[in-house]
Motif scaffolding. Structure first.
Motif, PDB file in Angstrom:
ATOM      1  N   LEU A 163       0.839  -1.204   0.000  1.00  0.00           N
ATOM      2  CA  LEU A 163       0.000   0.000   0.000  1.00  0.00           C
ATOM      3  C   LEU A 163       0.873   1.252   0.000  1.00  0.00           C
ATOM      4  O   LEU A 163       0.651   2.189  -0.767  1.00  0.00           O
ATOM      5  CB  LEU A 163      -0.907  -0.011   1.244  1.00  0.00           C
ATOM      6  N   ILE A 179      -1.589  -3.660  -6.735  1.00  0.00           N
ATOM      7  CA  ILE A 179      -2.918  -4.022  -6.229  1.00  0.00           C
ATOM      8  C   ILE A 179      -2.963  -5.508  -5.883  1.00  0.00           C
ATOM      9  O   ILE A 179      -3.433  -5.915  -4.820  1.00  0.00           O
ATOM     10  CB  ILE A 179      -4.000  -3.669  -7.273  1.00  0.00           C
ATOM     11  N   ARG A 180      -2.435  -6.321  -6.769  1.00  0.00           N
ATOM     12  CA  ARG A 180      -2.483  -7.777  -6.540  1.00  0.00           C
ATOM     13  C   ARG A 180      -1.552  -8.206  -5.405  1.00  0.00           C
ATOM     14  O   ARG A 180      -1.838  -9.153  -4.681  1.00  0.00           O
ATOM     15  CB  ARG A 180      -2.148  -8.527  -7.829  1.00  0.00           C
ATOM     16  N   ARG A 215      -0.824  -6.362  -2.736  1.00  0.00           N
ATOM     17  CA  ARG A 215      -1.515  -6.043  -1.482  1.00  0.00           C
ATOM     18  C   ARG A 215      -2.650  -7.041  -1.241  1.00  0.00           C
ATOM     19  O   ARG A 215      -2.872  -7.490  -0.119  1.00  0.00           O
ATOM     20  CB  ARG A 215      -2.066  -4.619  -1.528  1.00  0.00           C
ATOM     21  N   GLN A 216      -3.340  -7.385  -2.317  1.00  0.00           N
ATOM     22  CA  GLN A 216      -4.425  -8.353  -2.195  1.00  0.00           C
ATOM     23  C   GLN A 216      -3.914  -9.686  -1.658  1.00  0.00           C
ATOM     24  O   GLN A 216      -4.566 -10.332  -0.829  1.00  0.00           O
ATOM     25  CB  GLN A 216      -5.088  -8.557  -3.562  1.00  0.00           C
ATOM     26  N   GLN A 255      -3.453  -9.513   2.005  1.00  0.00           N
ATOM     27  CA  GLN A 255      -4.771  -9.506   2.660  1.00  0.00           C
ATOM     28  C   GLN A 255      -5.423 -10.889   2.600  1.00  0.00           C
ATOM     29  O   GLN A 255      -6.135 -11.275   3.527  1.00  0.00           O
ATOM     30  CB  GLN A 255      -5.666  -8.461   1.999  1.00  0.00           C
ATOM     31  N   LYS A 307     -10.196  -9.633   6.399  1.00  0.00           N
ATOM     32  CA  LYS A 307      -8.961  -8.913   6.085  1.00  0.00           C
ATOM     33  C   LYS A 307      -8.625  -7.867   7.142  1.00  0.00           C
ATOM     34  O   LYS A 307      -7.451  -7.590   7.389  1.00  0.00           O
ATOM     35  CB  LYS A 307      -9.100  -8.230   4.722  1.00  0.00           C
ATOM     36  N   ILE A 308      -9.632  -7.263   7.686  1.00  0.00           N
ATOM     37  CA  ILE A 308      -9.416  -6.181   8.651  1.00  0.00           C
ATOM     38  C   ILE A 308      -9.990  -6.605   9.996  1.00  0.00           C
ATOM     39  O   ILE A 308     -11.102  -7.125  10.062  1.00  0.00           O
ATOM     40  CB  ILE A 308     -10.080  -4.872   8.161  1.00  0.00           C
TER      41      ILE A 308
END
Lengths: 166, 477
Positions: B107, B145-146, B148-149, B152, B162-163
């Motif tokens: 991120l 993006i991928r 970070r994905q 997660q 995830k959070i």
């Protein structure tokens, strides 16, 4: 990559009153177990969502709308969105980012439900169940229409009054 | 006539802050402050809560790094329970923390800082964001993006979400990884490694493109602090604290994190809610130190993973031993992603991550506990005192971003002094000042939250507070 058919994403905070209406819609749809339909219930959209979206041919975002007066379902385009990074990613911004990174986007719609109270806690909207039912109905009609005739599509994407005024 | 320049808010960071730059009568930068302008009070309102709730409560400090708070919290609770947690639980917690480092660093680099680095600090502000990046370099944008994905997805595979996953618990964790999820994650690992290796290639090119920024973005001697394992190997979950100076010499080693108050002080300034920790033997503010990726690469002997160790070797050649410029945080962050991915691969291959022996259970056996781990942004301490019933009596959170506070202030001043010349301040200079802060990847969500559509406002005032001029731009970057 073989694409799946439908993705329906309910967006909202379950502890912010009517903000959760979109998620209630997808929870109702999940109980129906519609064939070819994948459901996601999320507190918010993030850039990583683009990687889910690219696997689908059609996507419907379902969200509460504080400026809305009635339940509505309309086609969604990605044009003209250049949103800076923030915690607030709109469906249009997600589509725009997907288009820029992969060159294509699924056919998309946005269903909105009028929100009155976004205060802390569960939704206390006396018309909440009615709004959710109406949004579910519109979405089912849309999905059905996409496998039927174009005439049904017109019906599905019209704006429908919800009778929510006090 | 002296003047004051205010940048409020600072954009593309996690949280809300502003910067004040003070000019003297000759128009030169006299001083600069980095303010964290909001207060949240977790340390106070946790008092009276049961120990078992602390992980869940303190994870809400932040939506970006909740895993870090979960781990530090349960490690403090482990001490209070006086348990030695099962080996499988240690490995699963390590896997979670590595995933957190991957997703958070991705991120920071790809979403927040790459627009500056790849599009240029002076590029059009309306395009200096992830959309501009996606437009000019879609492969890098999508790779980020991928990546970070992927981080997660590991967190979700372990914790169910995830959070704020409520999966880590005092005494261990609440369940193993499933075999099916493990196979899926193993399949995604090669792509993730390839993405960060490509980014490292870009980063090395950028170092040649930004020599002036490298020299002026927080380039000064400080101490560096972080955890290391046996033989000084890079560590993120356990181990002892090591402190080195800017020439690479070890100042202190083998420090027990539980005794942090013996050697770390916490100063308070009237103009910020962020504390200003310092190394006690050198006093305040001379005991300035940095934590996080830059510090961890400076203090460790090696990373102990082959691909990342090759990168570390090249990194040290490029920076000349110990890195003193905060601009290198970006480079260090990418190397940390790489070693984290390699370590994730090792852990996924370990049968223990599927073990059903994942939690020890006990009651209150001690009345005080300190938990320490490496958050993406640096060393994190949770310190709890409880009564015999396990109710919290006192809390102290020493957060990574706070430990970088003194260095961030000095960075802002250094950039301002280097780049501001005369009364007209170009937007690109303001962006460099913000970028100096972004290099630290501060997580001000630990004291505030929400990063929305915020404007950047600079007010120029004389010494009596009279407004001489205002510059505003919408927060489109």
């Amino acid at each position: 990559m073989e694409k799946k058919t439908w993705l329906i994403i309910g967006i909202g905070n379950e502890l912010a009153g009517d903000d959760a209406l979109g998620r209630q819609v997808v929870e109702s749809l999940a109980k129906k177990a519609l064939p070819g339909v994948q459901i996601l219930s999320l507190p918010q959209l993030t850039p990583e969502m683009t990687e889910h979206l690219r696997c689908y041919e059609q996507v419907i975002f379902v969200d509460a709308d504080v400026s809305g007066q009635e339940v509505a379902l309309r086609p969604l385009a990605s044009e003209g969105i250049r949103q800076p990074f923030s915690h607030l990613w709109s469906p249009q911004a997600i589509l725009a980012l997907l288009e820029m990174t992969t060159g294509s986007v699924p056919q998309a719609w946005l269903a909105t439900l009028p929100a009155r109270d976004l205060g802390f806690g569960k939704s206390r909207n006396e018309f909440g169940a009615e709004l959710v039912a109406e949004a579910v109905r519109l979405i089912e009609v849309l999905i059905e229409s996409q496998t039927a005739t174009p005439r049904h599509l017109d019906e599905a994407t019209r704006t429908v009054g919800s009778g929510t005024s006090k | 006539m002296s003047r004051r320049i205010i940048i409020d808010p600072v954009t593309r960071i996690e949280g809300h802050a502003k910067i004040s730059i003070f000019l003297d009568d000759s128009g030169s930068v006299a001083d600069a402050w980095f303010h964290v302008a909001e207060y949240r009070g977790f340390e106070k309102f946790c008092e009276g809560r049961p120990l078992a709730e602390m992980a869940g409560i303190t994870a809400r400090v932040c939506g970006i790094c909740p895993v870090s708070h979960l781990l530090a919290s349960v490690k403090a609770a482990d001490r209070i329970l006086a348990v030695s947690i099962p080996p499988a639980a240690v490995k699963l917690r390590r896997l979670l923390n590595l995933a957190q480092i991957v997703q958070s660093h991705a991120l920071s680099f790809f979403h927040l800082s790459a627009p500056d680095l790849l599009l240029g600090f002076d590029s059009e502000p309306t395009k200096r964001n992830i959309f501009g990046l996606a437009s000019s370099d879609p492969e890098t944008a999508r790779g980020g993006i991928r990546l970070r994905q992927f981080g997660q997805e590991i967190i979700e595979a372990l914790g169910g979400q995830k959070i704020h996953p409520a999966w880590v618990a005092p005494g261990g964790v609440r369940g193993p990884l499933s075999a099916e999820r493990r196979t899926y994650l193993q399949g995604r690992l090669p792509e993730a490694i390839s993405t960060v290796q490509r980014a490292l290639g870009l980063m090395k090119q950028l170092l040649d493109r930004y020599p002036e920024e490298t020299q002026s973005f927080g380039n000064f001697p400080t101490l560096f602090l972080g955890l290391v394992g046996p033989e000084g190997v890079w560590e993120h979950y356990d181990g002892f604290l090591r402190i080195t100076d800017s020439t690479g010499n070890i100042v202190a080693d083998g420090l027990d994190p539980a005794r942090y108050q013996d050697f770390l002080g916490e100063a308070v300034e009237t103009w910020s809610y962020l504390k200003s920790p310092y190394y006690k033997p050198l006093g305040y503010p001379d005991g300035i130190y940095r934590v996080g990726p830059l510090a961890r690469l400076n203090i460790c002997s090696r990373l102990d993973t082959p691909l990342a160790d090759r990168e570390l070797s090249e990194y040290r050649q490029r920076v000349g031993g110990a890195a003193t410029s905060s601009f290198y945080y970006h480079y260090a962050r990418l190397i940390e992603i790489l070693t984290s991915l390699e370590r994730i691969g090792r852990l996924l291959d370990d049968p223990d991550v599927l073990s059903l022996r994942y939690r020890a259970r006990a009651g209150i056996n001690q009345l005080e506990g300190v938990g320490c781990s490496e958050a993406p942004r640096g060393t994190l301490f949770h310190h709890y005192l409880v009564n015999e019933d396990g109710l919290i009596q006192k809390v102290n959170l020493l957060i990574a971003t706070g430990q970088n506070n003194l260095a961030m202030n000095r960075t802002v001043a250094q950039i301002a002094k280097h780049w501001i010349r005369g009364p007209d301040i170009p937007e690109g200079v303001l962006n460099r000042i913000e970028a100096g802060i972004r290099a630290f990847d501060p997580c001000l969500s630990c004291s505030t939250h929400a990063l929305g559509r915020m404007p950047l406002v600079i007010e120029v005032r004389d010494s009596r507070g009279t407004l001489l001029g205002t510059r505003r731009r919408d927060a489109t970057s």
